[in-house]
Scaffold this active site. Structure first.
Site, PDB file in Angstrom:
ATOM      1  CG  ASP A 155      -2.193   0.802   1.008  1.00 23.92           C
ATOM      2  OD1 ASP A 155      -2.086   2.012   0.716  1.00 23.92           O
ATOM      3  OD2 ASP A 155      -3.297   0.237   1.126  1.00 23.92           O
ATOM      4  CG  ASN A 156       0.061   4.627  -2.575  1.00 23.53           C
ATOM      5  OD1 ASN A 156      -0.987   4.421  -1.963  1.00 23.53           O
ATOM      6  ND2 ASN A 156       0.094   5.238  -3.745  1.00 23.53           N
ATOM      7  CG  ASN A 169      -8.459   7.040   0.526  1.00 25.68           C
ATOM      8  OD1 ASN A 169      -8.562   8.117   1.113  1.00 25.68           O
ATOM      9  ND2 ASN A 169      -9.511   6.291   0.233  1.00 25.68           N
ATOM     10  CB  SER A 202     -17.263  -1.132  -9.457  1.00 26.61           C
ATOM     11  OG  SER A 202     -18.390  -0.337  -9.210  1.00 26.61           O
ATOM     12  CE1 TYR A 207     -13.211   3.342  -8.775  1.00 25.90           C
ATOM     13  CE2 TYR A 207     -15.584   3.354  -9.183  1.00 25.90           C
ATOM     14  CZ  TYR A 207     -14.468   2.798  -8.581  1.00 25.90           C
ATOM     15  OH  TYR A 207     -14.615   1.678  -7.804  1.00 25.90           O
ATOM     16  CE  LYS A 211     -12.347  -0.207  -9.488  1.00 25.53           C
ATOM     17  NZ  LYS A 211     -11.178  -0.811  -8.848  1.00 25.53           N
ATOM     18  CG  ASN A 246     -16.820  11.815  -2.485  1.00 23.38           C
ATOM     19  OD1 ASN A 246     -17.028  13.005  -2.667  1.00 23.38           O
ATOM     20  ND2 ASN A 246     -15.613  11.279  -2.493  1.00 23.38           N
ATOM     21  NE  ARG A 297     -26.724   3.719  -6.227  1.00 22.76           N
ATOM     22  CZ  ARG A 297     -27.643   4.327  -6.993  1.00 22.76           C
ATOM     23  NH1 ARG A 297     -28.865   3.798  -7.150  1.00 22.76           N
ATOM     24  NH2 ARG A 297     -27.355   5.463  -7.609  1.00 22.76           N
ATOM     25  CG  ASP A 337     -26.522   9.443  -7.814  1.00 23.71           C
ATOM     26  OD1 ASP A 337     -25.417   8.859  -7.905  1.00 23.71           O
ATOM     27  OD2 ASP A 337     -26.841  10.140  -6.835  1.00 23.71           O
TER      28      ASP A 337
HETATM   29  P1  NAD Z   1      -9.737   2.506  -0.182  1.00 19.85           P
HETATM   30  O1  NAD Z   1      -9.359   3.802  -0.786  1.00 19.85           O
HETATM   31  O2  NAD Z   1     -10.140   2.490   1.253  1.00 19.85           O
HETATM   32  O3  NAD Z   1      -8.547   1.448  -0.374  1.00 19.85           O
HETATM   33  C1  NAD Z   1      -7.693   1.464  -1.484  1.00 19.85           C
HETATM   34  C2  NAD Z   1      -6.271   1.334  -0.965  1.00 19.85           C
HETATM   35  O4  NAD Z   1      -5.371   1.335  -2.081  1.00 19.85           O
HETATM   36  C3  NAD Z   1      -5.847   2.497  -0.058  1.00 19.85           C
HETATM   37  O5  NAD Z   1      -5.256   2.002   1.130  1.00 19.85           O
HETATM   38  C4  NAD Z   1      -4.859   3.291  -0.908  1.00 19.85           C
HETATM   39  O6  NAD Z   1      -3.884   3.933  -0.107  1.00 19.85           O
HETATM   40  C5  NAD Z   1      -4.282   2.189  -1.783  1.00 19.85           C
HETATM   41  N1  NAD Z   1      -3.745   2.665  -3.065  1.00 19.85           N
HETATM   42  C6  NAD Z   1      -4.324   3.476  -3.984  1.00 19.85           C
HETATM   43  N2  NAD Z   1      -3.513   3.647  -5.035  1.00 19.85           N
HETATM   44  C7  NAD Z   1      -2.391   2.919  -4.794  1.00 19.85           C
HETATM   45  C8  NAD Z   1      -1.181   2.696  -5.501  1.00 19.85           C
HETATM   46  N3  NAD Z   1      -0.946   3.275  -6.692  1.00 19.85           N
HETATM   47  N4  NAD Z   1      -0.249   1.889  -4.968  1.00 19.85           N
HETATM   48  C9  NAD Z   1      -0.449   1.301  -3.752  1.00 19.85           C
HETATM   49  N5  NAD Z   1      -1.573   1.488  -3.029  1.00 19.85           N
HETATM   50  C10 NAD Z   1      -2.525   2.291  -3.545  1.00 19.85           C
HETATM   51  O7  NAD Z   1     -10.895   1.877  -1.085  1.00 19.85           O
HETATM   52  P2  NAD Z   1     -11.846   0.633  -0.804  1.00 19.85           P
HETATM   53  O8  NAD Z   1     -13.214   1.133  -0.570  1.00 19.85           O
HETATM   54  O9  NAD Z   1     -11.227  -0.289   0.163  1.00 19.85           O
HETATM   55  O10 NAD Z   1     -11.842  -0.017  -2.262  1.00 19.85           O
HETATM   56  C11 NAD Z   1     -10.932  -1.034  -2.621  1.00 19.85           C
HETATM   57  C12 NAD Z   1     -11.119  -1.361  -4.087  1.00 19.85           C
HETATM   58  O11 NAD Z   1     -12.470  -1.746  -4.324  1.00 19.85           O
HETATM   59  C13 NAD Z   1     -10.828  -0.196  -5.024  1.00 19.85           C
HETATM   60  O12 NAD Z   1     -10.191  -0.692  -6.180  1.00 19.85           O
HETATM   61  C14 NAD Z   1     -12.216   0.317  -5.358  1.00 19.85           C
HETATM   62  O13 NAD Z   1     -12.248   0.955  -6.599  1.00 19.85           O
HETATM   63  C15 NAD Z   1     -13.026  -0.964  -5.362  1.00 19.85           C
HETATM   64  N6  NAD Z   1     -14.455  -0.746  -5.121  1.00 19.85           N
HETATM   65  C16 NAD Z   1     -14.851  -0.075  -3.989  1.00 19.85           C
HETATM   66  C17 NAD Z   1     -16.208   0.172  -3.792  1.00 19.85           C
HETATM   67  C18 NAD Z   1     -16.677   0.942  -2.584  1.00 19.85           C
HETATM   68  O14 NAD Z   1     -17.818   1.401  -2.588  1.00 19.85           O
HETATM   69  N7  NAD Z   1     -15.882   1.094  -1.533  1.00 19.85           N
HETATM   70  C19 NAD Z   1     -17.166  -0.284  -4.714  1.00 19.85           C
HETATM   71  C20 NAD Z   1     -16.722  -0.980  -5.847  1.00 19.85           C
HETATM   72  C21 NAD Z   1     -15.363  -1.210  -6.037  1.00 19.85           C
HETATM   73  N1  UFG Z   2     -26.527   9.785  -1.388  1.00 21.13           N
HETATM   74  C1  UFG Z   2     -27.222  10.811  -0.807  1.00 21.13           C
HETATM   75  N2  UFG Z   2     -26.528  11.745  -0.085  1.00 21.13           N
HETATM   76  C2  UFG Z   2     -25.177  11.682   0.076  1.00 21.13           C
HETATM   77  C3  UFG Z   2     -24.469  10.611  -0.521  1.00 21.13           C
HETATM   78  C4  UFG Z   2     -25.178   9.685  -1.251  1.00 21.13           C
HETATM   79  O1  UFG Z   2     -28.439  10.896  -0.935  1.00 21.13           O
HETATM   80  O2  UFG Z   2     -24.601  12.571   0.726  1.00 21.13           O
HETATM   81  C5  UFG Z   2     -27.278   8.770  -2.157  1.00 21.13           C
HETATM   82  C6  UFG Z   2     -26.855   8.692  -3.615  1.00 21.13           C
HETATM   83  O3  UFG Z   2     -27.577   9.613  -4.380  1.00 21.13           O
HETATM   84  C7  UFG Z   2     -27.163   7.252  -3.938  1.00 21.13           C
HETATM   85  C8  UFG Z   2     -26.978   6.514  -2.615  1.00 21.13           C
HETATM   86  O4  UFG Z   2     -26.999   7.511  -1.602  1.00 21.13           O
HETATM   87  O5  UFG Z   2     -28.500   7.152  -4.282  1.00 21.13           O
HETATM   88  C9  UFG Z   2     -25.655   5.783  -2.537  1.00 21.13           C
HETATM   89  O6  UFG Z   2     -24.625   6.687  -2.901  1.00 21.13           O
HETATM   90  P1  UFG Z   2     -23.079   6.353  -2.714  1.00 21.13           P
HETATM   91  O7  UFG Z   2     -22.318   7.558  -3.148  1.00 21.13           O
HETATM   92  O8  UFG Z   2     -22.840   5.850  -1.328  1.00 21.13           O
HETATM   93  O9  UFG Z   2     -22.856   5.110  -3.679  1.00 21.13           O
HETATM   94  P2  UFG Z   2     -23.085   4.972  -5.267  1.00 21.13           P
HETATM   95  O10 UFG Z   2     -24.169   3.975  -5.468  1.00 21.13           O
HETATM   96  O11 UFG Z   2     -23.261   6.293  -5.899  1.00 21.13           O
HETATM   97  O12 UFG Z   2     -21.675   4.422  -5.748  1.00 21.13           O
HETATM   98  C10 UFG Z   2     -20.925   3.452  -5.002  1.00 21.13           C
HETATM   99  C11 UFG Z   2     -19.451   3.693  -5.247  1.00 21.13           C
HETATM  100  C12 UFG Z   2     -19.121   3.457  -6.686  1.00 21.13           C
HETATM  101  C13 UFG Z   2     -19.561   2.086  -7.099  1.00 21.13           C
HETATM  102  C14 UFG Z   2     -21.020   1.881  -6.792  1.00 21.13           C
HETATM  103  C15 UFG Z   2     -21.409   0.470  -7.069  1.00 21.13           C
HETATM  104  O13 UFG Z   2     -19.106   5.034  -4.881  1.00 21.13           O
HETATM  105  O14 UFG Z   2     -17.721   3.511  -6.840  1.00 21.13           O
HETATM  106  O15 UFG Z   2     -21.272   2.171  -5.412  1.00 21.13           O
HETATM  107  O16 UFG Z   2     -20.539  -0.394  -6.445  1.00 21.13           O
HETATM  108  F1  UFG Z   2     -19.368   1.925  -8.416  1.00 21.13           F
END
Ligand code: NAD
Ligand code: UFG
Length: 336
Positions: A31-32, A35, A124, A148, A152, A197, A230, A294
């Site tokens: 990990d770097n 985040n 995703s 983004y 994927k 977000n 969702r 959305d």
């Molecule tokens: P996160 O940001 O908490 O974790 C990602 C980790 O990767 C972090 O610790 C960050 O420091 C590290 N990282 C980023 N770029 C890097 C790099 N170049 N080299 C080394 N480390 C790096 O995110 P998360 O919610 O745990 O998501 C993990 C994965 O799942 C991501 O690929 C994300 O796109 C995917 N994903 C997440 C969600 C969600 O809603 N959380 C949904 C669908 C897919």
């Molecule tokens: N929402 C609000 N208020 C907020 C934030 C979100 O009403 O302050 C609503 C959104 O409009 C949406 C729902 O809550 O209807 C969920 O929103 P999120 O932002 O939590 O999640 P998304 O479904 O938009 O997207 C997430 C990840 C994406 C991923 C997707 C499916 O952010 O990366 O789930 O896995 F692709």
């Protein structure tokens, strides 16, 4: 068996490290900390009573990754590392393509050179775009609304081409729906930098008093209560799906995509209500404008993961809210 977890200090990665260590795997994290913070990995060790190896390394750093592979016999990789903020990706697309796509290519090349051809990739539900619901794995993908999401989709396609060229690879594409919740211990959970977000971290920061009020993005959608629907999935259920996928790729070759969701939709208002019940706190919220991009509603058909991987989600939204609130209360200022 030794599993390399890229992005292992992040939200989903850290929960997956706990499940891997508990199941008896050796774990190496790269990990770097873009985040996340290293203290998360201390907490993973505290929860499990086990140690993992960690490298402060960027996946775009080829020499650094080669060192990881030369110092450890890696049997399979779970690839979480990536940037994930949809809105930010529309402003900084090149950063997203460079970090997510180029970083993945460097990782795959280093894996190939080391003779490690087994990978679980964090994809995703966003790859489905505007398909009918519930989403199924054989639906067309790629009609994606953000850079983004396109990273994927492209990485899925790159891995498809890698497999076409060399059938000895074993690749699992896990398409996550909406992960929320935290480990039951309250030691690890979702801890985004700055203003969240996503819905659940926003809700929990309003509940703890760090943010004043939640804006529900749109109350006029064509859904039963007018708010978006969702498929929320407990992060521990999601972490366990990775164990099933790892067990599968260790014994097979091929490339398969799996939906990792509950198969049930919940509206924003239902989540607010569930959180209020779990926390006993009345949330300050207003219904505001729709957020650009959305979709009104999407959820998974998880049958393929249920039947082929033997994975089933165990927890409902009540438990997701309870564990989120437990984590937030115990870590009002996040993980330090
Ligand atoms: P996160 O940001 O908490 O974790 C990602 C980790 O990767 C972090 O610790 C960050 O420091 C590290 N990282 C980023 N770029 C890097 C790099 N170049 N080299 C080394 N480390 C790096 O995110 P998360 O919610 O745990 O998501 C993990 C994965 O799942 C991501 O690929 C994300 O796109 C995917 N994903 C997440 C969600 C969600 O809603 N959380 C949904 C669908 C897919
Ligand atoms: N929402 C609000 N208020 C907020 C934030 C979100 O009403 O302050 C609503 C959104 O409009 C949406 C729902 O809550 O209807 C969920 O929103 P999120 O932002 O939590 O999640 P998304 O479904 O938009 O997207 C997430 C990840 C994406 C991923 C997707 C499916 O952010 O990366 O789930 O896995 F692709």
């Amino acid at each position: 068996m030794t599993i390399l977890v890229t992005g292992g200090a992040g939200y989903i990665g850290s929960h997956t490290c706990v499940e891997l260590l508990d199941a008896g795997y050796d774990v190496v994290v790269v990990d770097n900390y873009y985040n996340s913070v290293p203290a998360v990995l201390d907490r993973v060790e505290k929860i499990t009573g086990k140690t993992l190896r960690r490298y402060d390394c960027d996946i775009r750093d080829r020499d650094g990754l080669e060192k990881v592979f030369s110092e450890n016999k890696i049997d399979a990789v779970i690839h979480f590392a990536g940037l994930k903020a949809v809105g930010e990706s529309t402003k900084l697309p090149l950063l997203y393509y460079e970090n997510n796509i180029w970083g993945s290519i460097v990782l795959f090349e280093v894996m190939e050179k080391a003779g490690c051809k087994k990978i679980v990739f964090s994809s995703s539900a966003t790859v489905y775009g505007n398909n009918p619901i519930p989403y199924k794995e054989d639906m067309p993908t790629g009609d994606v609304s953000s850079p983004y999401g396109r990273t994927k989709h492209f990485i899925e396609k790159i891995l498809g081409d890698v497999y076409e060229a060399d059938n000895s690879w074993s690749i699992s594409l896990l398409r996550y729906f909406n992960p929320i919740g935290a480990h039951e211990s309250g030691l690890i959970g979702e801890d985004p930098n700055g203003i969240p977000n996503n819905l659940m971290p926003y809700i929990s920061r309003v509940a703890i008093g760090k943010l004043e009020k939640l804006t529900v993005f749109g109350g006029d959608y064509d859904t039963p209560d007018g708010t978006c629907i969702r498929d929320y999935i407990h992060v521990v259920d999601l972490a366990r799906a990775h164990l099933c996928a790892v067990a599968d790729i260790l014994k097979t070759t091929g490339i398969e995509a799996y939906n990792i969701g509950n198969g049930k939709g919940s509206s924003v208002l239902e989540i607010i209500n569930a959180f209020e019940q779990a926390s006993g706190i009345k949330l300050n919220y207003v219904i505001g404008d729709r957020r650009a991009g959305d979709l009104p509603a999407f959820y998974a058909d998880p049958t393929k993961a249920n039947t082929r991987l033997g994975w089933h989600a165990e927890y409902g939204v009540d438990k997701m809210c309870l564990d989120t609130w437990n984590f937030q209360r115990k870590n009002p200022d996040g993980i330090r």
